[in-house]
Design an enzyme around this catalytic site. Structure first.
Site, PDB file in Angstrom:
ATOM      1  N   ILE A 178      25.994  11.142  13.593  1.00  0.00           N
ATOM      2  CA  ILE A 178      26.855  10.518  14.674  1.00  0.00           C
ATOM      3  C   ILE A 178      28.253  10.887  14.391  1.00  0.00           C
ATOM      4  CG2 ILE A 178      27.312   8.090  15.488  1.00  0.00           C
ATOM      5  CD1 ILE A 178      24.672   7.377  15.297  1.00  0.00           C
ATOM      6  N   ASP A 238      33.057   7.372  -1.345  1.00  0.00           N
ATOM      7  CA  ASP A 238      31.855   6.664  -1.674  1.00  0.00           C
ATOM      8  C   ASP A 238      32.302   5.308  -1.106  1.00  0.00           C
ATOM      9  OD1 ASP A 238      29.963   4.958  -2.333  1.00  0.00           O
ATOM     10  OD2 ASP A 238      30.013   5.521  -4.548  1.00  0.00           O
ATOM     11  N   ASN A 273      31.653   4.480  10.048  1.00  0.00           N
ATOM     12  CA  ASN A 273      30.124   5.064  10.674  1.00  0.00           C
ATOM     13  C   ASN A 273      29.169   4.990   9.608  1.00  0.00           C
ATOM     14  OD1 ASN A 273      28.468   6.744  12.296  1.00  0.00           O
ATOM     15  ND2 ASN A 273      29.133   8.246  10.454  1.00  0.00           N
ATOM     16  N   TYR A 289      18.675  -3.635   6.661  1.00  0.00           N
ATOM     17  CA  TYR A 289      19.565  -2.831   7.712  1.00  0.00           C
ATOM     18  C   TYR A 289      20.249  -3.685   8.686  1.00  0.00           C
ATOM     19  CZ  TYR A 289      20.850   0.798  10.993  1.00  0.00           C
ATOM     20  OH  TYR A 289      21.525   1.902  11.698  1.00  0.00           O
ATOM     21  N   LYS A 322      24.022  -4.851   9.977  1.00  0.00           N
ATOM     22  CA  LYS A 322      24.581  -4.579  11.011  1.00  0.00           C
ATOM     23  C   LYS A 322      24.944  -5.767  12.113  1.00  0.00           C
ATOM     24  CE  LYS A 322      24.352   0.013  11.134  1.00  0.00           C
ATOM     25  NZ  LYS A 322      25.427   0.765  11.199  1.00  0.00           N
TER      26      LYS A 322
END
Length: 266
Positions: free
Chosen positions: A18, A58, A85, A150, A154
């Protein structure tokens, strides 16, 4: 369209998937793009293709992030767009997820975006035309699709985006005695996208066809689908949009709400 003529953008995780599609789209529309990625060698190749700048970065290391943005400002003297991203998903059952495993998802995905925003913000606020931050969330942050660490990261990114939009819009700045056009913050929430996290594994690659059947659009997403949405939100075409969460998900959140979808069974 050349919506980013003479503008400077930083895309984290810009060497693959992406992020790579976003780099290419912004560059096609006139931006000078800094490709910030842990994979420095590939970032160099991508930057050479688009006439941009490669930075080994990083997002889990504040000094690395600060150095990356200092390099961009030293080279170009301005910053117009930041795209967060980086996202890390560690597939571990929740009951086996210890602190270290949890942080392997949460730190780069959420805290890494915080570090990048903090490094970029003074320069975005100083931009006479105003700055824009677009973060890549996920449908996992909107409803229960599994992968708790995760998904929590998000979801936190969505809350961060909305809080930043309220704090750094022009009206909020004026209320604090600051001037300037402010910074817009928005988030794109992709569904399943055909990236190397799927295609690098034969079993996962074959699962994409099964996954696609759950999407009203009849297919999974491509990186370019997400890049198009990011380019819109980052551009002046979205000048009156801030704090928005844009699902780019083939309709999956419209038809699957309130229950966990087990990807392993798809």
């Amino acid at each position: 369209m050349r919506r980013f003529e003479d503008e400077v953008a930083v895309v984290t995780g810009g060497a693959h998937g992406i992020g790579l599609a976003i780099v290419r789209r912004l560059a096609e529309e006139g931006a000078v793009v800094a490709v910030a990625d842990l994979d420095g060698a590939v970032a160099e190749s991508v930057a050479a293709q688009v006439g941009g700048l490669a930075i080994t970065c990083d997002v889990g290391d504040r000094s690395s992030v600060d150095a990356a943005f200092a390099t961009v400002l030293h080279r170009y003297g301005r910053l117009d767009v930041l795209v967060n991203n980086v996202g890390v998903c560690v597939l571990t059952p929740f009951e086996q997820t210890d602190d270290e495993v949890w942080q392997r998802s949460v730190d780069p995905t959420l805290t890494g975006a915080v570090r990048c925003i903090q490094a970029a913000l003074p320069h975005l606020l100083a931009n006479p035309a105003g700055g824009s931050v677009v973060s890549i969330g996920s449908v996992n942050g909107l409803m229960a699709f599994g992968d708790p660490a995760y998904s929590a990261a998000k979801a936190g990114l969505q809350s961060l985006t909305q809080n930043m939009a309220g704090r750094y819009g022009p009206q909020a700045l004026r209320a604090r005695g600051q001037g300037g056009p402010g910074v817009r913050f928005n988030l794109v929430a992709p569904g399943t996208v055909r990236t190397r996290s799927w295609t690098s594994d034969e079993n996962k690659a074959s699962a994409l066809d099964r996954v696609a059947r759950h999407y009203p659009m009849g297919r999974v997403g491509e990186p370019e689908d997400i890049a198009a949405a990011v380019a819109f939100l980052a551009s002046s075409d979205a000048a009156w949009i801030t704090g928005a969460v844009l699902p780019v998900d083939g309709g999956i959140t419209a038809v699957h709400s309130g229950f966990v979808l087990d990807v392993d069974r798809w």
